[in-house]
Design an enzyme around this catalytic site. Sequence first.
Site, mmCIF file in Angstrom:
data_model
loop_
_atom_site.group_PDB
_atom_site.id
_atom_site.type_symbol
_atom_site.label_atom_id
_atom_site.label_comp_id
_atom_site.label_asym_id
_atom_site.label_seq_id
_atom_site.Cartn_x
_atom_site.Cartn_y
_atom_site.Cartn_z
ATOM 1 N N ASP A 515 0.824 -1.210 0.000
ATOM 2 C CA ASP A 515 0.000 0.000 0.000
ATOM 3 C C ASP A 515 0.861 1.265 0.000
ATOM 4 O O ASP A 515 2.016 1.261 0.403
ATOM 5 C CB ASP A 515 -0.916 0.006 1.217
ATOM 6 N N GLU A 516 0.260 2.346 -0.437
ATOM 7 C CA GLU A 516 0.782 3.705 -0.312
ATOM 8 C C GLU A 516 2.237 3.841 -0.772
ATOM 9 O O GLU A 516 3.042 4.537 -0.150
ATOM 10 C CB GLU A 516 0.638 4.193 1.141
ATOM 11 N N SER A 517 2.560 3.212 -1.883
ATOM 12 C CA SER A 517 3.910 3.362 -2.470
ATOM 13 C C SER A 517 3.893 4.552 -3.428
ATOM 14 O O SER A 517 4.087 4.417 -4.643
ATOM 15 C CB SER A 517 4.317 2.081 -3.192
#
Length: 833
Positions: A515-517
């Site tokens: 997530d959230e890369s």
Amino acid sequence: MKFPRPPVLAHVGTGVLVALCAMLVPAAMVAPPAQAAPITVPAPPAPPENLALTGTATASSVEPALPGNTAGKAIDGDTGTRWSSTYVDANWLQVELAQPSPIDHVKLTWPNAAARAYTLETSMDGANWTVAKTVNSSDGPGRVDEEQLGIASARFVRMAGQKRWSSYGYSISELEIYATPAPVRPESLNLVPAPAAVATTDAGTFRLTPDSRIVARGAAVAAAKYFAAKARQSTGFALPVHPGKARANDIQITVAPGSSEDKPESYTLQAGAAGLAIAANTASGALDGVQTLRQLFPQWIESTTPVATLWTVPGVVISDYPRYGYRGIQVDVARSFFTVAEIKEQIDHAAAVKLNQLHLHLTDDQGWRIAMDQPAVNPSGIKYTDLANISGETAMTYNDAGALMGTELGHTGFYTKADYQEIVRYAGENGMTVVPEIDMPGHTNAALHAIPQLNSAGSAPTPASGSLTPPSNGAPNVGYSTLDADNPATYEFSRQVLAQLAAMTPGPFLHMGGDESHVTPHAQYVKLVDTIAGQVAGLGKRAIGWNEYAAGDLPPNSVVQYWNGDRQQVANRVLANNAQVILSPAERTYIPQKQDASETAGGTWACGGPCTLRSHYEWNPGTYLPGIGDERVLGVETVQWSEWMRGLDQVESYQYPRTLATAEVGWSLQQNRDYDDFAKRAGQLGGRMELQGISYFHSSGVAWASAAAAPVVVPPAPTGLPGESPVDLGLGNGAGVSDGLAVLHKLPADSWIYVTTHGPGGPKPFAWTEGGWVRTDGNGDAPLARLAGNGARGFTVTVQDPSGRLAGFATFGGNCGRGTVPAQSAGPRKQLD
């Protein structure tokens, strides 16, 4: 619903208590028939049809900032979506039904922007309207209005706003319309999660006594030992696990094919005066049955010290199984560490409501919590032991403005491999599987801080000039870190870490984050996800990742965990990857979100305000993602993050009672779920949670029960008695149960009393708890087991309330069977030894 009858427990003999201490004959048990007839559990009444689901919705406006919040979202059967209006009072939402119909009542769910005043109107043609009801409410957003209309026939139903609650517009997540009244639900037992089928019976009450045993053999022994270990603490009974035939007052647990519904984790439970039996096809089903049994006993079963009370279970028959096989709880140990003991306590509480997956978020930007060994083959020369030795000593600290995150600095530490294996063992003993997460390719600053070889041209953040690694970062920022997709050491690292973790993890899953890369270029992100997910599959595990990782081409049997984002896009990628989903939508499962406006800490972004107990309960996983039905839903998971939470007391006050809601969403059939009924049952678990040591939040609108702790002050023993007991304690007519256990009657219900025996040796506290305190049941009955040696010369039992007032007494004389009846005749005041 029908299910095979488990072994039947039946009396073939009975004992008679003569003057408290006569000999009792234990009841025998009848062997079960070779082929038992099925038992029918009455199905609950079916709810009426929501006519709005087949209607057409229109509205006067749609909120410009949220153009997707159209009128149709208010009749889609999903309380996670909503219609929202412009910011003026004069707005309306209406539904045209498929055909004219009687309108008995309507139900409006206001998620985060409500009406202070509105009218409900009906029409046959959509042009001429009749006001059916005017509604004024003193409750703000987060409420549900159920309004009785009683209209003979209408084609259109409209909510016409008169006054908004605040400066925002109106917001309705569901406008439900019903032609008939909701059926009256039978009074339910206080069980969470609600069973698939349950009914009370007239088979009498099961009673656990000091000589009760847990009868089990083979695969049933684990569940039997589990229950015995819990119940010994609270009852003070020996409760041996025995392989023989069950007797009256024994609990029998059976695991054998065909014992329950042909569904994973199914079980049956039958209780009555003749005995109690749990039967299941599998050991996991038997353990689920034991968790239900704990809730059927009085709440004091959760006490860690002996309590003297009547240990009874009402006559009941249950056939049960879960809706979903994956029912999880995530604990974020990366941002702030939790010890092994704290994790075990989390397991204890989650397992009690049949959650069966423990998701450990082991790594993030702020810390690395699992020790790694140095491999024999190490081409890049990575010092894997530095992951824990260096980044195990970092955690959450301050935000960018310099404000402390939480009430104290994040806790540091890490699990040795022995620690991790102990968590895995303990979780398995409690019916839970550990799902470890190594978050990649983003949320990797802790790894980059510890391992120089991971820092290369495509990684972020960049080390300062002269440094081999970036600094540790205890801020709550996300999306700034990434591994380098073009660095061979990245894949050597991920393969080694995942392989060591897989070797310690008997469960089928490895979670790889994803997530959230935000700083990872899309092509590089997909390359990283595809490679790392392939490594997980190559280790014989099923890959799980947050929904962003569905952008990749995932290996077979992969699982997408949804938390946030465009539902349709995520659903499309799930179908493209032929994957399954775990649903953890932030507005339905995220624990750090506020649950009430009174809370000073916590987020509101997920729900646009507090994420209440109701919002965690009222959703349907089988319709949440478009086109993703139950066949692709692996399960649900409640998610705790540790940006600002420190210690179990803080965590649990946000987890509970909302985790109860997620447990029921994951276990109970959709048609069996009703928020008002759930809130009543959850409220009755309040005292039980207190006894378990859970510092739960008292959600508004729920009547929370209390554990009512035993008094600690011992009242002075009475030195004299009146000629007649204030009440007849009911021991003069052979009253009692089995094996030396008698019962005092006609006492205050659900109250603490202090019982003392007076004999040749002077007054003695009498009970299974230190100090002589005994808890009466709802009928005012309390247990009394005769003390050895008192019968020879006679003794008197006195009962006092917590203030010391005499509630009653009974005198017993000489030898067993010689007219030892309570002294009830008038006479001079009697002095006691």
